[in-house]
Enzyme design. Sequence first.
Site, PDB file in Angstrom:
ATOM      1  N   GLU A  37      37.240  28.479  40.013  1.00 17.80           N
ATOM      2  CA  GLU A  37      36.235  29.447  40.481  1.00 17.80           C
ATOM      3  C   GLU A  37      34.816  29.095  40.029  1.00 17.80           C
ATOM      4  O   GLU A  37      34.187  29.830  39.249  1.00 17.80           O
ATOM      5  CB  GLU A  37      36.609  30.851  40.020  1.00 17.80           C
TER       6      GLU A  37
ATOM      7  N   CYS B   1      18.911  25.906  31.203  1.00 15.92           N
ATOM      8  CA  CYS B   1      18.483  25.074  30.067  1.00 15.92           C
ATOM      9  C   CYS B   1      17.407  24.073  30.515  1.00 15.92           C
ATOM     10  O   CYS B   1      17.107  23.960  31.704  1.00 15.92           O
ATOM     11  CB  CYS B   1      19.692  24.329  29.486  1.00 15.92           C
TER      12      CYS B   1
ATOM     13  N   CYS C 288      18.474  21.662  33.179  1.00 15.92           N
ATOM     14  CA  CYS C 288      18.548  22.271  34.515  1.00 15.92           C
ATOM     15  C   CYS C 288      17.149  22.513  35.079  1.00 15.92           C
ATOM     16  O   CYS C 288      16.922  22.354  36.281  1.00 15.92           O
ATOM     17  CB  CYS C 288      19.361  23.565  34.466  1.00 15.92           C
TER      18      CYS C 288
ATOM     19  N   GLU D  40      45.309  32.259  44.515  1.00 14.20           N
ATOM     20  CA  GLU D  40      45.671  33.272  43.512  1.00 14.20           C
ATOM     21  C   GLU D  40      45.765  34.628  44.187  1.00 14.20           C
ATOM     22  O   GLU D  40      44.966  34.949  45.083  1.00 14.20           O
ATOM     23  CB  GLU D  40      44.583  33.389  42.435  1.00 14.20           C
TER      24      GLU D  40
ATOM     25  N   TRP E 142      41.341  43.983  35.859  1.00 15.41           N
ATOM     26  CA  TRP E 142      39.888  44.107  35.833  1.00 15.41           C
ATOM     27  C   TRP E 142      39.321  45.065  36.886  1.00 15.41           C
ATOM     28  O   TRP E 142      38.118  45.238  36.964  1.00 15.41           O
ATOM     29  CB  TRP E 142      39.232  42.725  35.942  1.00 15.41           C
TER      30      TRP E 142
ATOM     31  N   HIS F  80      47.756  41.754  32.928  1.00 13.83           N
ATOM     32  CA  HIS F  80      47.519  41.392  34.340  1.00 13.83           C
ATOM     33  C   HIS F  80      48.874  41.152  35.012  1.00 13.83           C
ATOM     34  O   HIS F  80      49.763  40.533  34.427  1.00 13.83           O
ATOM     35  CB  HIS F  80      46.677  40.118  34.389  1.00 13.83           C
TER      36      HIS F  80
HETATM   37  C1  GAL Z   1      40.690  34.843  38.653  1.00 11.90           C
HETATM   38  C2  GAL Z   1      40.809  33.635  37.735  1.00 11.90           C
HETATM   39  C3  GAL Z   1      42.144  33.609  37.048  1.00 11.90           C
HETATM   40  C4  GAL Z   1      42.486  34.962  36.466  1.00 11.90           C
HETATM   41  C5  GAL Z   1      42.408  35.985  37.567  1.00 11.90           C
HETATM   42  C6  GAL Z   1      42.755  37.385  37.134  1.00 11.90           C
HETATM   43  O1  GAL Z   1      39.367  35.125  38.965  1.00 11.90           O
HETATM   44  O2  GAL Z   1      40.645  32.454  38.459  1.00 11.90           O
HETATM   45  O3  GAL Z   1      42.136  32.628  36.040  1.00 11.90           O
HETATM   46  O4  GAL Z   1      41.607  35.274  35.434  1.00 11.90           O
HETATM   47  O5  GAL Z   1      41.107  36.020  38.073  1.00 11.90           O
HETATM   48  O6  GAL Z   1      42.725  38.261  38.222  1.00 11.90           O
END
Ligand code: GAL
Length: 682
Positions: free
Chosen positions: A155, A162, A165, A319, A327, A370
């Site tokens: 991601e 810095c 950059c 994913e 989150w 998670h």
């Molecule tokens: C993504 C990330 C993963 C994991 C996931 C949790 O953004 O690539 O490593 O943290 O979120 O939802």
Amino acid sequence: MTKKRVTDEQRLLHGGDYNPDQWLAYPEILKEDVVLMQKAHTNTFSIGIFAWAALEPEEGKYDFEWLDEVIERIHSFDGRFILATPSGARPAWMSKAHPEVLRVDASRRKQLHGGRHNHCFSSPYYREKTQEMNTKLAERYGEHPALLMWHISNEFGGECHCDLCQQNFRTYLKEKYENDLDQLNDSWWGPFWSHTISDWEQIESPSPIGESAVHGMNLDWRRFVSHQTIDFYKNEIEPLRDITPEIPITTNFMSDNPEFTPFTGLDYSKFAKEVDVISWDAYPAWHNDKEDTATLASKVGFLNDHFYAMKDQPFLLMESTPSGVNWHDVNKAKRPGMHYLSSMQMLAHGSDSVLYFQWRKSRGSSEKFHGAVVDHDRSPENRVFKEVARLGKAMEDISDKVVGYQRKAKVAIIYDVENEWALNDAQGFGLKTKQYGETLEKHYQAFWDKNIQVDVISKEADLSKFDLVIAPMLYMMSEKTAEKLQDYVKSGGTLVSTYITGLVNESDLTHMGGWLAPLKETFGMAPLETDTYYPSDENSLEYNGKIYAINDYATVIEANAASELAVYQSDFYAGKPAVTVHAYGKGQAYYIGARSEEPFLTDFYGELITDLDLKPALDVTHERGVSVQAREADGLKTVFIMNFTEDLQVIEINEEVTDIQSGETVHGRLVLHPYEVRIVEK
Ligand code: GAL
């Protein structure tokens, strides 16, 4: 139905992020994983994503043995692996010994070691080190028969301010403006607030403690951040291209959350050109308290069609979660059946995989709660595990009717990230109501509801294959884009645009003398001014004898050669046109002057769908909340019929199709249970 044997090339990928490096001290867990992987009908694992500390525990001292073992275990049951380069997170020794790898934020604060995804994209040391690591990975695993693909870092996103950059930013600008400060000052509207630059060294990236009001610079900075990130990625893949030219390369893209709109951190339309396969991470908050499941499903459709269109080819869902995440504000479990349905939706829109974050729940740190395939109970009897296994089995059964099948669309919606950057910067209109991504998703939904497939394209895409192109709120428009849209209409296309379109050029400078000539000619009208509403303001438009409420924006229009299709009902522009159409060349151009959502968009596009004879994926009659999407190959269509409501839906299929899983013929009335999916062939 008897299970057909599928070859590797044919099979859909099911599995996900596997982090054995978190479990090296628990060998029984690693053994157990292999047993559970087979029980879950999984076949593909992304490994090594954050494993740098395990792969190089001390500078120059490598340890690949644990990885060899993990790979052999996966291979032992004919599994495949997607090998990640570990640059998404650094080991602590590196930050300590080479602090140049640490980012500096926009307020010029150097970051401490910690977290992830926070390295400087310019750091010569990090660039060299990632190449060294990737060379070793490619040499050791490049010829492994179970290696499917490279997963570069994780991601990509964020920015670094810095000194290195800053220098690279200046170099980038010198090149862009041909070493000519007059060009830069003109593009940045330098004299405003005495912001003229007289030496390249005076340039500093935007900052909350410095410059933020120079929109041309903000735009160039975002372009530079994209450029620098892609450049870092290109540096990473050099050894992989050299040593393993046959192995495809991807990096996982994402969306903006929680709105669930296109990602605005980077220009993916440029990044997409550098990867072989698009992959993305999708975490919709199913069952939230703001929108119904069907509305969210339509947004998922929109994002999928955006990722598909980036390369006009199937992509990977890299994913997702089989249950909740950790989150969202509220991390609700997916209701029974939702995992199956939402995963099938990804396949329907062109994904060749359902991969998860993550295979097994961590024991500690921030992601221990998670959702994952294997829970802390380690049980295959767990509800989530069983849903994953059921999906895996179904994916095996339908693989040969999905892999190699493409998506086809006659309708396109233009999404332009540079436009979103500029639009969000614009200090004008409603500061909170621009909502570019959301607006596009609302236009999209009018098609999703009717099962008309859409490509969400960039402004660079070829328009000639589309019968209808929709470009809402294309605030930033170069002459080139305006001419491209004009040519499209001239040669027979139908174009729809809206309020706040075509106001500034690619430097975010307004067009002099009003609307661009190609737009005036194409739309046959001129937008005179944009009125902005408070939430309490009320107005409406009359379209086809019906009254529709409008909100946020209303453009006062001078109709000229265009015909009016709708008129405002009140305010100083009462009785004036709100929606126009203009026949131009062999095509026509519609302008929607005001923001009016459902039901206006449904009725307006409903009429266009009829006029242009746009065909749904399947001839089917149903209530809102059912979605029908298809992939096709060699004249055959695999059609996913999905019920995104919590109610039983009785639908009518007006043609004869065959259920791929049961083999039965389906025609006429079909009952869909809540969240049910039927996959048929036509
Ligand atoms: C993504 C990330 C993963 C994991 C996931 C949790 O953004 O690539 O490593 O943290 O979120 O939802």
